[in-house]
Write a protein that holds these residues in place. Sequence first.
Motif, PDB file in Angstrom:
ATOM      1  N   MET A   1      -7.881  17.508  -4.172  1.00  0.00           N
ATOM      2  CA  MET A   1      -6.859  16.817  -3.382  1.00  0.00           C
ATOM      3  C   MET A   1      -7.502  16.187  -2.157  1.00  0.00           C
ATOM      4  SD  MET A   1      -3.386  18.392  -1.652  1.00  0.00           S
ATOM      5  CE  MET A   1      -2.605  18.593  -3.239  1.00  0.00           C
ATOM      6  N   PHE A   2      -6.992  15.027  -1.754  1.00  0.00           N
ATOM      7  CA  PHE A   2      -7.502  14.338  -0.574  1.00  0.00           C
ATOM      8  C   PHE A   2      -7.132  15.115   0.680  1.00  0.00           C
ATOM      9  CE2 PHE A   2      -6.860  11.556   3.038  1.00  0.00           C
ATOM     10  CZ  PHE A   2      -8.053  10.874   3.084  1.00  0.00           C
ATOM     11  N   ILE A   3      -8.080  15.283   1.592  1.00  0.00           N
ATOM     12  CA  ILE A   3      -7.821  15.979   2.855  1.00  0.00           C
ATOM     13  C   ILE A   3      -8.356  15.116   4.002  1.00  0.00           C
ATOM     14  CG2 ILE A   3      -8.275  18.031   4.239  1.00  0.00           C
ATOM     15  CD1 ILE A   3      -8.601  19.605   1.665  1.00  0.00           C
ATOM     16  N   ARG A  15      -7.606   6.087   5.035  1.00  0.00           N
ATOM     17  CA  ARG A  15      -7.040   5.190   4.027  1.00  0.00           C
ATOM     18  C   ARG A  15      -5.626   4.762   4.403  1.00  0.00           C
ATOM     19  NH1 ARG A  15      -9.770   5.027  -0.849  1.00  0.00           N
ATOM     20  NH2 ARG A  15     -11.433   6.568  -1.087  1.00  0.00           N
ATOM     21  N   ALA A  16      -5.190   3.685   3.758  1.00  0.00           N
ATOM     22  CA  ALA A  16      -3.800   3.252   3.896  1.00  0.00           C
ATOM     23  C   ALA A  16      -3.365   2.585   2.598  1.00  0.00           C
ATOM     24  CB  ALA A  16      -3.632   2.287   5.062  1.00  0.00           C
ATOM     25  N   HIS A 102       7.877   3.506  -7.897  1.00  0.00           N
ATOM     26  CA  HIS A 102       6.815   2.499  -7.895  1.00  0.00           C
ATOM     27  C   HIS A 102       5.670   2.852  -6.943  1.00  0.00           C
ATOM     28  CE1 HIS A 102       8.919  -0.390 -10.459  1.00  0.00           C
ATOM     29  NE2 HIS A 102      10.026  -0.064  -9.819  1.00  0.00           N
ATOM     30  N   ILE A 103       5.908   3.766  -6.022  1.00  0.00           N
ATOM     31  CA  ILE A 103       4.838   4.190  -5.117  1.00  0.00           C
ATOM     32  C   ILE A 103       4.120   5.421  -5.647  1.00  0.00           C
ATOM     33  CG2 ILE A 103       6.057   5.834  -3.618  1.00  0.00           C
ATOM     34  CD1 ILE A 103       3.845   2.971  -2.334  1.00  0.00           C
ATOM     35  N   ARG A 108      -0.329   9.377  -6.118  1.00  0.00           N
ATOM     36  CA  ARG A 108      -0.899  10.433  -6.959  1.00  0.00           C
ATOM     37  C   ARG A 108      -2.413  10.304  -7.118  1.00  0.00           C
ATOM     38  NH1 ARG A 108       2.842  10.279 -10.594  1.00  0.00           N
ATOM     39  NH2 ARG A 108       4.071  12.087  -9.937  1.00  0.00           N
ATOM     40  N   GLU A 109      -2.972   9.132  -6.896  1.00  0.00           N
ATOM     41  CA  GLU A 109      -4.433   8.977  -6.943  1.00  0.00           C
ATOM     42  C   GLU A 109      -5.112   9.846  -5.898  1.00  0.00           C
ATOM     43  OE1 GLU A 109      -6.119   5.112  -6.915  1.00  0.00           O
ATOM     44  OE2 GLU A 109      -4.612   4.266  -8.275  1.00  0.00           O
TER      45      GLU A 109
END
Length: 264
Positions: A1-3, A15-16, A102-103, A108-109
């Motif tokens: 998972m991104f942290i 990121r955005a 749609h988001i 989820r990436e």
Amino acid sequence: MFINKKILGKQMFTRAIVRKPCKAMLNGLTSASLGLPDYDLACEQHQDYISALKECGLQITELPALESYPDSCFVEDVALLTPNLAILTNPGADSRRGETQHIAAAVREFYPNLEKISAAGHVEAGDIMMVGEHFYIGLSDRTDIQGATQLIDILEKNGMTGSMVEMSEMLHLKTGLSYLENNNLLTFGEMHGHTEFSGFNRIEIDIDEAYAANSVWINGTVLVPEGFPKTLNKIEQLGYKTREVAMSEFQKLDGGLSCLSLRF
């Protein structure tokens, strides 16, 4: 998972996620009475907004326009991205509820396991302000007690906290508040003297520059909407680096700087 990384206790963003404005934005929800947006100019301003995010060190995921959803460029409302958890909201505006599906793939990436606000309640993340690991949740026409209660339960299960903020004048909580880190808080209107925020260093935004109360701190730089010199000066007097961003076409749709991206 991104942290996300934290430096000196501040949440640092890397990121955005943004979404290109659609031509149907001319039919977007608004109470601003500023006329219809110019689509071509909106696209130019959106690209400059992306440039500003990149200048702050962010990698950008740009999603395609969604013509079926006039307000879909305002991606902030449909998901809440915390350092370790993503939550899909359930927007209070009927015309926006389909945007969450749609988001989801883009979110989820970076966050494989998504939590969701169920249909029993409504939340738009423009009503949510993050301060460290605490989340202030404005109760508005778009976010109700049932949705806020669900959100607080999810946050607490994941080691964070949340509290509800009574309000009556603002479209969204962050219409009248922006947290700039270092305990500094921009306030406008009913938020000037709100007891929930008495512990902050409150920088009051004048009524003629109300729109600039929605400014955005990103990695030490504060993005400020263009054309609000008093607010810009107040922020710079606090020692922040600033970057103005033209937002006239999004202002016509009640959209602010924070609304146009999911930052994490």
